[in-house]
Write a protein that holds these residues in place. Structure first.
Motif, PDB file in Angstrom:
ATOM      1  N   ASP A   5       0.826  -1.203   0.000  1.00 20.17           N
ATOM      2  CA  ASP A   5       0.000   0.000   0.000  1.00 20.17           C
ATOM      3  C   ASP A   5       0.861   1.254   0.000  1.00 20.17           C
ATOM      4  O   ASP A   5       0.625   2.193  -0.754  1.00 20.17           O
ATOM      5  CB  ASP A   5      -0.925  -0.003   1.232  1.00 20.17           C
TER       6      ASP A   5
ATOM      7  N   HIS B 237      -5.870   1.140  -4.394  1.00 16.06           N
ATOM      8  CA  HIS B 237      -6.822   0.435  -5.256  1.00 16.06           C
ATOM      9  C   HIS B 237      -6.638  -1.073  -5.139  1.00 16.06           C
ATOM     10  O   HIS B 237      -5.588  -1.573  -4.706  1.00 16.06           O
ATOM     11  CB  HIS B 237      -6.630   0.863  -6.703  1.00 16.06           C
ATOM     12  N   ASP B 238      -7.669  -1.789  -5.556  1.00 14.37           N
ATOM     13  CA  ASP B 238      -7.654  -3.240  -5.479  1.00 14.37           C
ATOM     14  C   ASP B 238      -7.469  -3.822  -6.876  1.00 14.37           C
ATOM     15  O   ASP B 238      -8.255  -3.562  -7.783  1.00 14.37           O
ATOM     16  CB  ASP B 238      -8.964  -3.738  -4.858  1.00 14.37           C
ATOM     17  N   ASP B 239      -6.408  -4.609  -7.025  1.00 14.32           N
ATOM     18  CA  ASP B 239      -6.110  -5.170  -8.338  1.00 14.32           C
ATOM     19  C   ASP B 239      -7.263  -6.014  -8.872  1.00 14.32           C
ATOM     20  O   ASP B 239      -7.567  -5.985 -10.061  1.00 14.32           O
ATOM     21  CB  ASP B 239      -4.839  -6.029  -8.259  1.00 14.32           C
ATOM     22  N   LYS B 240      -7.880  -6.733  -7.971  1.00 14.22           N
ATOM     23  CA  LYS B 240      -8.939  -7.635  -8.425  1.00 14.22           C
ATOM     24  C   LYS B 240     -10.152  -6.852  -8.914  1.00 14.22           C
ATOM     25  O   LYS B 240     -10.755  -7.193  -9.933  1.00 14.22           O
ATOM     26  CB  LYS B 240      -9.345  -8.581  -7.296  1.00 14.22           C
ATOM     27  N   GLU B 241     -10.464  -5.806  -8.193  1.00 19.05           N
ATOM     28  CA  GLU B 241     -11.589  -4.968  -8.618  1.00 19.05           C
ATOM     29  C   GLU B 241     -11.302  -4.374 -10.001  1.00 19.05           C
ATOM     30  O   GLU B 241     -12.177  -4.309 -10.866  1.00 19.05           O
ATOM     31  CB  GLU B 241     -11.809  -3.858  -7.596  1.00 19.05           C
ATOM     32  N   GLN B 242     -10.062  -3.977 -10.183  1.00 21.80           N
ATOM     33  CA  GLN B 242      -9.650  -3.420 -11.474  1.00 21.80           C
ATOM     34  C   GLN B 242      -9.810  -4.450 -12.585  1.00 21.80           C
ATOM     35  O   GLN B 242     -10.346  -4.155 -13.664  1.00 21.80           O
ATOM     36  CB  GLN B 242      -8.184  -2.993 -11.352  1.00 21.80           C
TER      37      GLN B 242
END
Lengths: 237, 237
Positions: free
Chosen positions: A183, A214-219
């Motif tokens: 982070d 930000h969240d990689d998975k959400e992206q």
DNA sequence: TTCCATTGTCGAACATCGTTCTATGTTCGG
DNA sequence: CCGAACATAGAACGATGTTCGACAATGGAA
């Protein structure tokens, strides 16, 4: 001319007798090295050390480092394939496509080194081909032309690979040591961007807060959703 | 302790005096090597040979091979950025997004080594950041939330990178020699797939004719179109 | 002019890596 | 019990990225 010594790595390992190291042991150790310290940690000497053998022995099971990597990837892809095949099929092929893509993405999150090297195998025989087939079979349930189906699968794979490429690049060692959290690492970029000229970089200022933490998975999910939406539109479903 | 010798590669090259090699000459030569024979051809010794200098000199301009690659990439990305910025803006931001993505893709087709290494820089200062900004500014013209804009750009970049990853992997040397054409190379895979069991691989049989002699750019355009369609849907345009 | 710090240049030397080669051990059918 | 196939081990080789110290050129200060 001594006559061609039977090239190792060719024969299908007929009977394994009392071999203290099977090919699977080699691959398991190779994957372990990759998992522990990334791609650069997979060294023939390190691998031999872990196996308690010499470097030369590895060449009995594998023709070289390239094949070692290929087979290591195929090895872990076997697990991914199993996970994909176990999943229940819904009545919406696009939902199934998403589920499978997410499973694939999760596997790459667990093993970031897969991200960069994922494309090595595709098209070859093996588990990557089976994964490709499994994805493709979902498109057979959609009202599309063969070409559209081909493009649809390569698009979905492209989204996974493209998102995974983000994860693949190793952090600059500070975060691997644990000295700096991921982070905080991302936060530095955010801070750098905040200092950019607002007139010249309006977009970066617009999204810097989204990037920070930000969240990689959400992206990835968002990107996947876009192509799936396009696909659904194309299939007229 | 001799006192820290001024670490090269730090200072902004104040006055260049009579330096026979500027940093730009180094980067140009590096790019030339990459263009001629791919990523593995970029060797410090080969680079020094081409420049007519010694290996050590390169370390004056660059801290190591990593930075050399980074700056070489940024160097060519400068040209891509110019090409993108020159393009006229239409009244449809999504059309402009497509135009820019295609320009980026074309640049990677010209320089396949860019494909694999493209993600190295993003997020850093430099031309990749400016490209990211240029793409992002198009989304500012769409009715989206900041987070949606962020995801949209990363989705488009992901499609480009994902498609480019296909091109990045070097063909197995037979086709580079010209001994085997790329079409024939792809044809071998097609033939291999045709021999697969039809019951076990229905999808591969469905698309093998599309794959045989397929066009990479068409494949990329199709994938891009899917995410752009999804984006248009999301923006409610 | 003389001196010296700065700015560069150069290539030998080092550590590491993938790969090859050769010598040797082990197993098993005949 | 022997030879062929199976398997192991590690020294050696060539290539690569990097470091290091010696050395030249430049230009201002003394």
């Amino acid at each position: 001319m001594t006559g061609p010594r039977p090239r190792p790595a060719d024969r299908p390992s007929r009977g394994r007798q009392r071999a203290s190291h099977s090919i699977e042991a080699v691959l398991t150790a190779a994957v372990a090295l990759l998992d522990e310290a990334g791609e650069q940690a997979l060294t023939l000497r390190a691998l031999a050390g872990r196996l308690g053998t010499g470097v030369g022995s590895i060449y009995w099971y594998v023709s070289g480092k390239d094949e070692l990597l290929d087979r290591a990837i195929d090895h872990v892809l076997g697990g991914v394939l199993s996970a994909v095949q176990v999943q229940v099929r819904s009545d919406d092929p696009i939902d199934d496509l998403r589920t499978m893509a997410v499973t694939l993405f999760d596997a790459i999150v667990d093993r970031p080194w897969l991200g960069t090297q994922f494309m090595r195998n595709i098209a070859d025989r093996g588990n990557s081909l089976r994964l490709y087939e499994a994805l493709g079979e979902q498109t057979l349930r959609l009202d599309l032309t063969p070409k559209q189906r081909f493009h649809a699968v390569s698009a979905v794979v492209g989204v996974v690979v493209g998102s995974a490429a983000d994860l693949g690049q190793e952090p600059p060692e500070e975060v691997l040591d644990g000295a700096v959290g991921r982070d905080e690492f991302l936060g530095r970029y955010a801070e750098m961007w905040r200092e950019l000229d607002a007139g010249e970089y309006p977009f970066m200022h617009e999204i810097v807060d989204e990037f920070d933490g930000h969240d990689d998975k959400e992206q990835f999910l968002a990107a996947l959703e876009l192509t799936l939406a396009g696909l659904r539109l194309q299939a007229g479903a």
